[in-house]
Scaffold this motif. Structure first.
Motif, PDB file in Angstrom:
ATOM      1  N   SER A 154     -12.784  18.252 -24.552  1.00 19.31           N
ATOM      2  CA  SER A 154     -12.377  18.019 -23.165  1.00 19.31           C
ATOM      3  C   SER A 154     -11.291  16.952 -23.072  1.00 19.31           C
ATOM      4  CB  SER A 154     -13.577  17.575 -22.325  1.00 19.31           C
ATOM      5  OG  SER A 154     -14.507  18.614 -22.219  1.00 19.31           O
ATOM      6  N   ASP A 157      -5.384  15.948 -26.505  1.00 16.04           N
ATOM      7  CA  ASP A 157      -4.066  15.684 -25.903  1.00 16.04           C
ATOM      8  C   ASP A 157      -3.015  16.712 -26.306  1.00 16.04           C
ATOM      9  OD1 ASP A 157      -3.482  14.978 -28.492  1.00 16.04           O
ATOM     10  OD2 ASP A 157      -2.697  12.992 -27.994  1.00 16.04           O
ATOM     11  N   MET A 160       0.397  17.417 -24.382  1.00 12.12           N
ATOM     12  CA  MET A 160       0.595  16.442 -23.302  1.00 12.12           C
ATOM     13  C   MET A 160       1.829  15.591 -23.611  1.00 12.12           C
ATOM     14  SD  MET A 160      -3.057  15.447 -21.727  1.00 12.12           S
ATOM     15  CE  MET A 160      -2.196  14.948 -20.265  1.00 12.12           C
ATOM     16  N   LYS A 185      -4.118  11.796 -23.845  1.00 11.05           N
ATOM     17  CA  LYS A 185      -5.048  12.161 -22.758  1.00 11.05           C
ATOM     18  C   LYS A 185      -5.856  10.926 -22.362  1.00 11.05           C
ATOM     19  CE  LYS A 185      -7.395  14.743 -19.973  1.00 11.05           C
ATOM     20  NZ  LYS A 185      -6.733  15.249 -18.759  1.00 11.05           N
ATOM     21  N   ARG A 228      -9.881  18.657 -20.192  1.00 13.52           N
ATOM     22  CA  ARG A 228      -9.051  19.800 -20.559  1.00 13.52           C
ATOM     23  C   ARG A 228      -9.891  21.077 -20.543  1.00 13.52           C
ATOM     24  NH1 ARG A 228      -4.353  18.603 -23.320  1.00 13.52           N
ATOM     25  NH2 ARG A 228      -3.751  20.681 -22.636  1.00 13.52           N
ATOM     26  N   TYR A 229      -9.201  22.225 -20.533  1.00 14.30           N
ATOM     27  CA  TYR A 229      -9.907  23.497 -20.581  1.00 14.30           C
ATOM     28  C   TYR A 229     -10.577  23.677 -21.946  1.00 14.30           C
ATOM     29  CZ  TYR A 229     -10.828  28.478 -20.412  1.00 14.30           C
ATOM     30  OH  TYR A 229     -11.448  29.701 -20.443  1.00 14.30           O
ATOM     31  N   ARG A 244     -13.250  23.516 -17.202  1.00 16.33           N
ATOM     32  CA  ARG A 244     -12.362  22.370 -17.300  1.00 16.33           C
ATOM     33  C   ARG A 244     -12.550  21.497 -16.078  1.00 16.33           C
ATOM     34  NH1 ARG A 244      -8.535  23.182 -13.595  1.00 16.33           N
ATOM     35  NH2 ARG A 244      -7.919  25.313 -13.105  1.00 16.33           N
ATOM     36  N   PRO A 248      -6.819  18.836 -15.091  1.00 15.51           N
ATOM     37  CA  PRO A 248      -6.936  18.797 -16.557  1.00 15.51           C
ATOM     38  C   PRO A 248      -5.777  18.112 -17.275  1.00 15.51           C
ATOM     39  CG  PRO A 248      -6.517  21.030 -15.774  1.00 15.51           C
ATOM     40  CD  PRO A 248      -6.791  20.208 -14.569  1.00 15.51           C
ATOM     41  N   MET A 249      -4.626  17.939 -16.597  1.00 16.70           N
ATOM     42  CA  MET A 249      -3.489  17.323 -17.274  1.00 16.70           C
ATOM     43  C   MET A 249      -3.303  15.848 -16.876  1.00 16.70           C
ATOM     44  SD  MET A 249      -2.362  19.553 -19.382  1.00 16.70           S
ATOM     45  CE  MET A 249      -0.633  19.307 -19.841  1.00 16.70           C
TER      46      MET A 249
END
Ligand code: NAG
Ligand code: NAG
Ligand code: NAG
Ligand code: NAG
Ligand code: NAG
Ligand code: NAG
Ligand code: NAG
Length: 760
Positions: A154, A157, A160, A185, A228-229, A244, A248-249
């Motif tokens: 979850s 990164d 990202m 993340k 995150r997904y 998610r 999520p970002m």
């Protein structure tokens, strides 16, 4: 001779220090000395001043002052934490510049149970159709909680972009955690334990002296808001599928303040102080004081969030899990406070009785029974000195193995009990039982991952099962494996455990503000915690809070200039009071119709929050005026805000704070409340629609608002007139409607009209 003398002197000095230390340990407790807003001058010099203030109550000794000092707060606000006796605390309280001195109270995480992992996943907040929320990568969400398990998928990164330039925080190393534990993340992580260690037995087990999460709670809440997904998220095959977080970002900043037994004010304030400096945009705080909450400025979460909001940071909090009327906490108007609801997904186990009757219980039991077994009430299996009544609660050692072996036991769980439901299944297993039916007298619908075939039923089903046992010569039953059921009951329903209004501190401000999924939520977990799992299912307003955090992050991504109160208003005025079957939302366990005390403005509707039409905005000055209008005087206000504020402006009534809900606390005959709305949509004409509380005439003046431009503000008044006097609370709503957009506020009116008729 001289050397003997010197030895004695040295010895006595040591003894002196030793006694002083003992003195601190025995009579001194950590207190927080709160000194208001940071003024900017003298960013580190505060430490000197704090030591001087401490020395003054330690007979002038700077050493003793240093020993007693725990934290200095100097970024978001001023103050410090130190070990003080009651006497020293009251001396410091009288010093100039001090607003309040309060003990280092312990706050609780807002999960319904520290032992049982609970619940089921709900509607994951989806990114909102028709809008780009891509700038969420620039947003930093802070979590004040139990830390994080950074290796969870979850918190990956992958893909990202680099850490936003705004970020000034750090990745603090510690046990099982180093700078490489953070990534793009999880961009920062800190931990705070001085306030905890000062209060708790130092031998008490502390797992991970670092931001690493040993509890699971912090990883769970962070992944609900911003995970995150993960394609294959599930709890042992139940609730399987992709899942998610809401944003999520977005970036995660971790402030670990909560340890095995709870979270202390001194640590919480240090976390708020750093978060304000570090540059977070939103803070998610799934914890709070026990009801009834004390004064705003004796509570670390109220103080920390006041300063956070004054720095433009939105603070999202949970209302609490005490369930009863008036138990709502996190009552300050500058926070958004979240209640918990069910979703349309449930975990159930079927119970098949020997006579063919079927019942359904709530469960996360992964094992089912292959064959039926004899079923008895646990009261029949009482052991030793326990009475049948005591044994019916399946307390430790209360069951007689000779009587229990090979049987299904019907146990009870008392309303308000802190006993672990999970532990009861262990006790039944230890006594040789093969299954358990647990009658939850509070009917909470919270699923528990029992280790033997088990199910939780309400009192009605429980009585039916006991009656079958009583009236059958050889009663048998079979408990099947838990399964996921979708849409079996109207949803959402407000969870039984979710704390309810009215606001016990300022009745003119409605709390909770809104409700979100918080019953049986699947999210990331700490493999170091009970169960050794990557994902887990939990329930609590703790889980509802980060749903709103995630949605607030998406709003901020689309409308970066919106104030914390504008974001809050958008969430509140677009919420719904109808369930998915378009019927009024109800409250578990008795399915009564819910009111604003249960859900505030209603159940969050993520599809509407980005285009609320109108907003009820508030600026930091408005909260200052609000404080002037309750019992704070000018001197305290100046200390709190750190500027030359005056109380030259007060609200005619506290109900006039430009809040997105409207509450009148003591309506006798008639009363008027003012509001200002800001247009955040296209030019348009809004019409007022009112559903008046029973027995009250409500008039809105003007009842039409014409907006020509974005950002335009308009005032209106709502007049309340008692028509049919009946003491008590009444509920209605005011909706500004322009065709496609509806801007809805709950109306809560407390009528006290018949005082004159009462004997005094
Ligand atoms: C940080 O921790 C990881 C694993 O937890 C380890 O592989 C790495 O060597 C550590 N780095 C430092 C600088 O200690
Ligand atoms: C009870 O449940 C069992 C197993 O799911 C099923 O076979 C049976 O038909 C059900 N009985 C009734 C009366 O619904
Ligand atoms: C348990 O029950 C058996 C059979 O009724 C009885 O003989 C025994 O004394 C009981 N033991 C305890 C500890 O109550
Ligand atoms: C079952 O019987 C016991 C005593 O025999 C009684 O106390 C209890 O109330 C009965 N329960 C039900 C649900 O009939
Ligand atoms: C109150 O005082 C502030 C300055 O502190 C000033 O800006 C404001 O205009 C005053 N308001 C009134 C109504 O006098
Ligand atoms: C409102 O109440 C006041 C007394 O509390 C009364 O004097 C006034 O006439 C009332 N106004 C209306 C419109 O009824
Ligand atoms: C309340 O409204 C009704 C209907 O408009 C009206 O008949 C009644 O006189 C009003 N009552 C008061 C006390 O204003």
């Amino acid at each position: 001779m001289a050397s003997i003398l010197r030895t004695w002197v040295v010895f006595s000095l040591f003894l002196g220090v030793f006694l002083a230390e003992i003195g601190i340990c025995i009579s001194a407790k950590v207190h927080i000395v709160y000194m208001g807003s940071a003024t900017g001058e003298d960013p580190d010099g505060g430490l000197n001043r704090h030591h001087q203030m401490l020395a003054a109550v330690h007979g002038g000794s700077i050493e003793k002052a240093q020993v007693s000092h725990v934290y200095s707060y100097r970024h978001g606000f001023r103050g410090f934490a130190a070990k003080l006796s009651e006497d020293q605390a009251s001396q410091i309280a009288k010093m100039p510049g001090v607003i309040s001195v309060f003990p280092n109270a312990k706050r609780r995480l807002h999960t319904t149970h520290s032992w049982d992992f609970m619940g089921l996943a709900g509607d994951e907040a989806t990114e909102i159709p028709g809008y780009s929320t891509s700038s969420q990568v620039d947003l930093i969400v802070g979590f004040i909680d139990t830390g994080i398990w950074p290796e969870s998928p979850s918190f990956s990164d992958t893909d990202m972009p680099p850490v936003p330039a705004r970020w000034k925080g750090k990745c603090q190393s510690g046990e099982g955690f180093n700078s490489s534990s953070c990534n793009r993340k999880v961009i920062g992580a800190r931990y705070y334990m001085s306030g905890y260690e000062a209060e708790e037995d130092s031998t008490s087990a502390v797992s991970f002296r670092s931001p690493r999460d040993s509890s699971g709670h912090g990883s769970h809440t962070a992944s609900i808001a911003a995970g995150r997904y993960v394609a294959n998220m599930n709890y042992e095959g139940l609730a399987a599928g992709g899942a998610r977080g809401g944003a999520p970002m977005a970036r995660i900043a971790v402030y670990k303040t909560c340890w095995d037994s709870g979270c202390y004010d001194a640590d919480l304030l240090a976390a708020f102080d750093d978060a304000i400096k570090d540059g977070v945009h939103i803070l998610s705080v799934s914890l709070g004081p026990a009801a009834p909450q004390g004064d705003y400025f004796d509570d670390a979460i109220s103080i920390g969030s006041f300063h956070a909001v004054n720095h433009g940071i939105l603070v999202v909090s949970s209302v609490g899990n005490e369930g009863f009327k008036g138990s709502a906490t996190n009552l300050a108007p500058w926070m958004i406070t979240v209640a918990a609801s069910s979703t349309d997904r449930e975990f159930t186990s079927d119970i098949v009785m020997g006579d063919g009757t079927n019942f359904t219980g709530v469960s996360l039991s992964l094992t089912g029974m292959d064959a039926s077994a004899r079923i008895i009430s646990a009261s029949e299996a009482y052991a030793g000195y326990f009475t049948p009544y005591q044994s019916s609660y399946c307390l430790d050692n209360s069951l007689n193995g000779t009587k229990a072996i090979g049987k299904i036991l019907v146990c009870r769980h008392a309303e308000g009990s802190t006993e672990s439901k999970l532990a009861k299944a262990e006790i039944v297993k230890k006594a040789g039982g093969v299954g358990m039916i647990l009658i939850d007298e509070a009917d909470k619908d919270v699923a528990v991952p029992f280790k033997i075939p088990s199910a939780i039923v309400g009192t009605v089903t429980g009585d039916n099962i006991l009656s079958y046992i009583n009236h059958t010569s050889n009663p048998t039953s079979k408990i099947l494996r838990a399964k996921t059921v979708l849409g079996s009951r109207p949803a959402p329903r407000v969870a039984a455990f979710s704390s309810k209004g009215p606001n016990s501190l300022t009745p003119e401000i409605l709390k909770p503000d809104v409700t979100a999924p918080g019953l049986n939520i699947l999210a990331a977990w700490s493999p170091a915690a009970v169960g050794n799992m990557q994902f887990n299912i939990l329930s609590g307003t703790s889980m509802a809070c980060p749903h709103i955090t995630g949605i607030a992050t998406l709003i901020k991504a689309v409308h970066p200039s919106w104030s914390p109160s504008a974001i809050k208003s958008a969430i509140m005025t677009t919420a719904t009071i109808l369930n998915k079957k378009h019927r009024p939302i109800t409250v578990d366990p008795d399915r009564r119709r819910a009111s604003a005390f249960d859900y505030g403005s209603g159940f969050v509707n993520p599809r509407r929050v980005l285009d609320p039409g109108l907003i009820y905005d508030l600026q930091p000055e408005d909260y200052k005026t609000y404080l002037c209008s309750i019992h704070y005087d000018e001197k305290s206000i100046r200390l709190i805000t750190g500027d030359r504020s005056t109380c030259n402006e007060t609200l005619p009534t506290v109900s006039d704070l430009n809040y997105p809900s409207i509450t009148v606390a003591n309506l006798k005959d008639n009363f008027s409340v003012k509001r200002t709305v800001t247009n955040v949509g296209k030019p348009s004409i809004y019409q007022a629609i009112v559903s008046a509380p029973r027995g009250i005439n409500v008039t809105v003046v003007p009842n039409q608002l014409i907006f020509n431009s974005y950002g335009q503000k308009m005032n209106f008044a709502v007049h309340f007139q008692v028509a049919a006097p009946k003491n008590g609370y009444g509920f209605g709503f005011l909706c500004w409607k322009n065709g496609k957009t509806q801007v809805t506020s709950p109306l809560v009116v407390h009528v006290r009209s018949s005082d004159k008729g009462l004997m005094r």
